[in-house]
Design an enzyme around this catalytic site. Structure first.
Site, short mmCIF file in Angstrom:
data_model
loop_
_atom_site.label_atom_id
_atom_site.label_comp_id
_atom_site.label_asym_id
_atom_site.label_seq_id
_atom_site.Cartn_x
_atom_site.Cartn_y
_atom_site.Cartn_z
N SER A 1 -57.66 89.09 30.03
CA SER A 1 -56.93 89.13 31.30
C SER A 1 -56.43 90.55 31.57
O SER A 1 -57.20 91.50 31.52
CB SER A 1 -55.79 88.11 31.22
OG SER A 1 -55.21 87.90 32.47
N ASP B 1 -62.79 79.53 34.82
CA ASP B 1 -61.70 80.47 35.10
C ASP B 1 -61.85 80.94 36.55
O ASP B 1 -62.72 81.74 36.86
CB ASP B 1 -61.79 81.65 34.13
CG ASP B 1 -60.67 82.66 34.32
OD1 ASP B 1 -59.90 82.52 35.29
OD2 ASP B 1 -60.58 83.59 33.50
N HIS C 1 -58.50 79.84 33.02
CA HIS C 1 -58.19 81.17 32.51
C HIS C 1 -57.60 81.11 31.10
O HIS C 1 -57.85 82.00 30.27
CB HIS C 1 -57.20 81.84 33.48
CG HIS C 1 -56.92 83.27 33.16
ND1 HIS C 1 -57.93 84.21 33.01
CD2 HIS C 1 -55.76 83.94 32.96
CE1 HIS C 1 -57.38 85.39 32.74
NE2 HIS C 1 -56.08 85.26 32.69
N ASP C 2 -56.82 80.08 30.81
CA ASP C 2 -56.18 79.95 29.50
C ASP C 2 -57.18 79.87 28.35
O ASP C 2 -56.79 80.01 27.18
CB ASP C 2 -55.27 78.71 29.47
CG ASP C 2 -53.85 79.06 29.86
OD1 ASP C 2 -53.56 80.25 30.03
OD2 ASP C 2 -53.03 78.12 29.98
N ARG D 1 -43.27 81.33 37.38
CA ARG D 1 -44.04 80.81 36.26
C ARG D 1 -44.85 79.58 36.66
O ARG D 1 -45.98 79.39 36.22
CB ARG D 1 -43.09 80.45 35.11
CG ARG D 1 -43.76 79.92 33.88
CD ARG D 1 -44.78 80.89 33.35
NE ARG D 1 -45.33 80.49 32.06
CZ ARG D 1 -46.35 81.09 31.48
NH1 ARG D 1 -46.93 82.12 32.07
NH2 ARG D 1 -46.79 80.68 30.31
#
Lengths: 194, 427
Positions: B200, B367, B400-401, B270
């Protein structure tokens, strides 16, 4: 086709020091061979995770792509040689990939199972689809969605405006130049775009 | 030291110093969580959660820099300190160092376990026998300036004014961070890194290393990253920033003086971030339309769905430890990163200086925040320069994680690439 001897015979078509793009590079064996024995460089293209891993393990630079999406990643004439070994028969857009091969590389090298090899002809004469060492699949589960012959490719090459600079068959680890369409299980063509 | 297995992790019993009691059972009978001290008076023994192949207990270090760091904005960062951790041993040739760059909310704590029980954010990748093997490599994690985990940041005192920086902390770019990291490497005696690796925003730093300090790094491993942020991506960052800035407790970034924290803004920031790190499928698989209660409450403000509960929990946790100004600074660094800009938008020209490097680029199919298409742009720029690059597009469901998870195909390729680097003899 994956036999070591065939691979070495095809590698001899690649000029020493070439920049090579290997479409469907499998486990990267050919590129590793070309780098070691002919001082070549370049990339392999693969879709299968296991083959990408094997290539990286061999130290071959591999790019994970689906060839059906084309070669937009590569500029015109950006490679000396583009290879398509045992790959063409798995692709839906065979004709487009052939043109892309000629666009991206100065020289194209293609190999594929020759459906007109005599045992295949006999088998079809007997009313059944061939199942051989080179074509080991049943008709209903084959990944070879394009079946063609040595002679068919000569016609397609002309249609795509490709100039065939060398061609031969491979049978039992030997180059076959006499009646390859009949006596060779694998067809090999080297060509250039006109 | 004794260990007993509990699931994937193990509980590590240790003592920094004497005295220790003879009765280990006293500590063994304590509830299993984080870091536990032995209940026997004066005994210094503790128990922390550890994992197989872990580098074990690690202690962060600090390095101070008196020479001001010139920033891309024209400002300078004076008298700053960087927190960092190292794992493994630097070889005699000083050629086996690998720098790990962190993303938005991570830190120098890459691997191993702290005395408080916290496990490094990339512990599944970095450790003895792991893909980035600390038995062979000397691995360094650094907290970037402007962050909130120990390196100089907006919560610290500005030496020029004697007051807390707050909103006056200078805006840092990815390139500024890389320069700060390069200075730390210098001080650690590392002239050239074997590799720099990150995911990232960390991947952007890895890329920037090859452009900014090409002679000081040999390989770049950039995971789930992009050559710049898209408009949609900047938009998500802007929503998060507005949530923070419009929180009445933000006080223009000088909330420290008011003894408050803009928690509401941080929570919302968040929450929006978290949504974008997961794929639609992953979220659906984990939560679906599951309700928190047995039936609907017909309330507009109470939690009805489990996903709401999860997001609020994530937001709450985050607001407890993350700094609001850091969030603004780091999302801005993301927005600004665009190495092609100085080359008229030509990414290939930007990478022309990186011809001697080897690259591994990895993306994940689901992602959508740093999509495979963006990684392919990077691959194209490298291929155009005839740079050695391998590219793996991992078909993983996590969004993405995924770059933080230990998918075997992903870690297999990472391992193979680091094996290759090690095999080059770390010249």
């Amino acid at each position: 086709m994956s036999e070591r001897k065939d691979l070495e015979l095809i590698a001899e078509l690649v000029p020493a020091g070439s920049r090579v793009l290997d479409l469907g590079c499998g486990n990267g064996e050919l590129l590793a061979h070309l780098r070691r024995h002919r001082g070549c460089s370049g990339y392999g293209i693969e879709i299968a995770d296991a083959n990408v891993l094997s290539s990286v393990q061999r130290g071959v630079d591999v790019i994970q792509l689906n060839l059906e999406d084309g070669l937009a990643l590569f500029d015109d004439d950006s490679f000396d040689v583009v290879m398509q070994l045992d790959t063409l028969q798995h692709l839906r857009n065979t004709e487009r990939m052939l043109k892309e091969t000629a666009r991206v590389g100065r020289i194209g090298i293609v190999s594929f199972p020759n459906f007109a090899h005599w045992p295949n002809r006999l088998r079809v004469l007997g009313g059944r689809m061939p199942v051989t060492r080179v074509l080991p699949y049943q008709w209903y589960d084959t990944p070879n969605i394009r079946v063609g012959t040595y002679a068919d490719f000569e016609v397609l090459a002309r249609k795509c405006g490709l100039q065939v600079t060398d061609s031969f068959g491979l049978q039992g680890g030997r180059v076959v130049r006499r009646w390859p369409n009949l006596v060779a299980s694998v067809a090999v063509f080297r060509f250039e775009g006109r | 030291m004794t260990q007993s297995l509990t699931g994937r992790g193990s509980w590590l019993y240790f003592a920094d110093s004497a005295p220790i009691c003879s009765d280990l059972r006293a500590l063994q009978q304590m509830p299993l969580k984080g870091d536990t001290a032995c209940p026997v008076p004066a005994c210094r023994r503790r128990r922390v959660l550890s994992f197989m192949g872990s580098v074990g207990l690690v202690t962060p270090q600090q390095m101070s820099f008196s020479e001001p760091l010139p920033l891309k904005s024209g400002a300078v960062l004076a008298d700053y300190a960087l927190s960092y951790e190292t794992y493994g041993t630097l070889n005699a040739e000083r050629s086996n160092a690998v720098l790990v760059c962190h993303a938005l909310n991570a830190s120098h704590h890459v691997a191993g376990v702290h005395a408080d029980g916290s496990v490094g954010w990339w512990d599944n990748l970095v450790g003895p026998g792991k893909p980035l093997d600390t038995g062979r490599f000397f691995v360094v994690g650094v907290n970037n300036p402007g962050s909130c985990f120990g390196s100089t940041g907006p919560m610290h005192v500005n030496p020029a004014t004697g007051r807390i920086y707050g909103a006056d902390f200078p805006v840092c770019t990815v390139e500024d961070w890389v320069d700060a990291q390069a200075r730390l490497m210098q001080r650690l005696g590392i002239e050239q890194l074997a590799a720099v690796v990150g995911g990232s925003l960390g991947g952007m730093q890895a890329l920037a290393w090859t452009l900014r300090h090409p002679a000081r790094v040999r390989h770049c491993v950039a995971v789930a990253t992009a050559p710049n942020l898209s408009a949609q991506n900047i938009a998500f960052n802007e929503v998060a920033r507005r949530a923070i800035v419009t929180d009445p407790d933000f006080h223009g970034g000088h909330f420290y003086a008011h003894g408050v924290v803009p928690r509401r803004g941080l929570r919302v920031a968040r929450m929006i971030g978290h949504i974008t790190y997961l794929s639609d499928d992953a979220m659906d698989a984990k939560f679906g339309r599951a309700l928190r209660a047995a039936e609907l409450g017909y309330s507009t403000q109470e939690i009805e769905f489990q996903i709401e509960s999860y997001l609020r929990h994530q937001g709450d946790k985050f607001s407890e430890y993350f700094d609001a100004n850091t969030y603004l600074l780091i999302t801005r660094a993301l927005d600004y990163f665009d190495p092609a800009l100085e080359c008229g938008g030509d990414l290939a020209r930007a990478f022309a200086v990186a011809r001697q490097h080897g690259f591994l680029i990895v993306s994940f199919s689901t992602d959508w925040r740093f999509s495979p298409a963006r990684s392919r742009e990077l691959v194209k720029a490298l291929v155009d320069n005839r740079i050695a690059v391998s590219y793996a597009e991992i078909d993983a469901p996590h969004g993405h994680d995924a770059f933080l998870l230990d998918d075997p195909r992903y870690h297999g390729v990472m391992r193979a690439y680091f094996d290759r680097i090690a095999g080059e003899g770390m010249r």
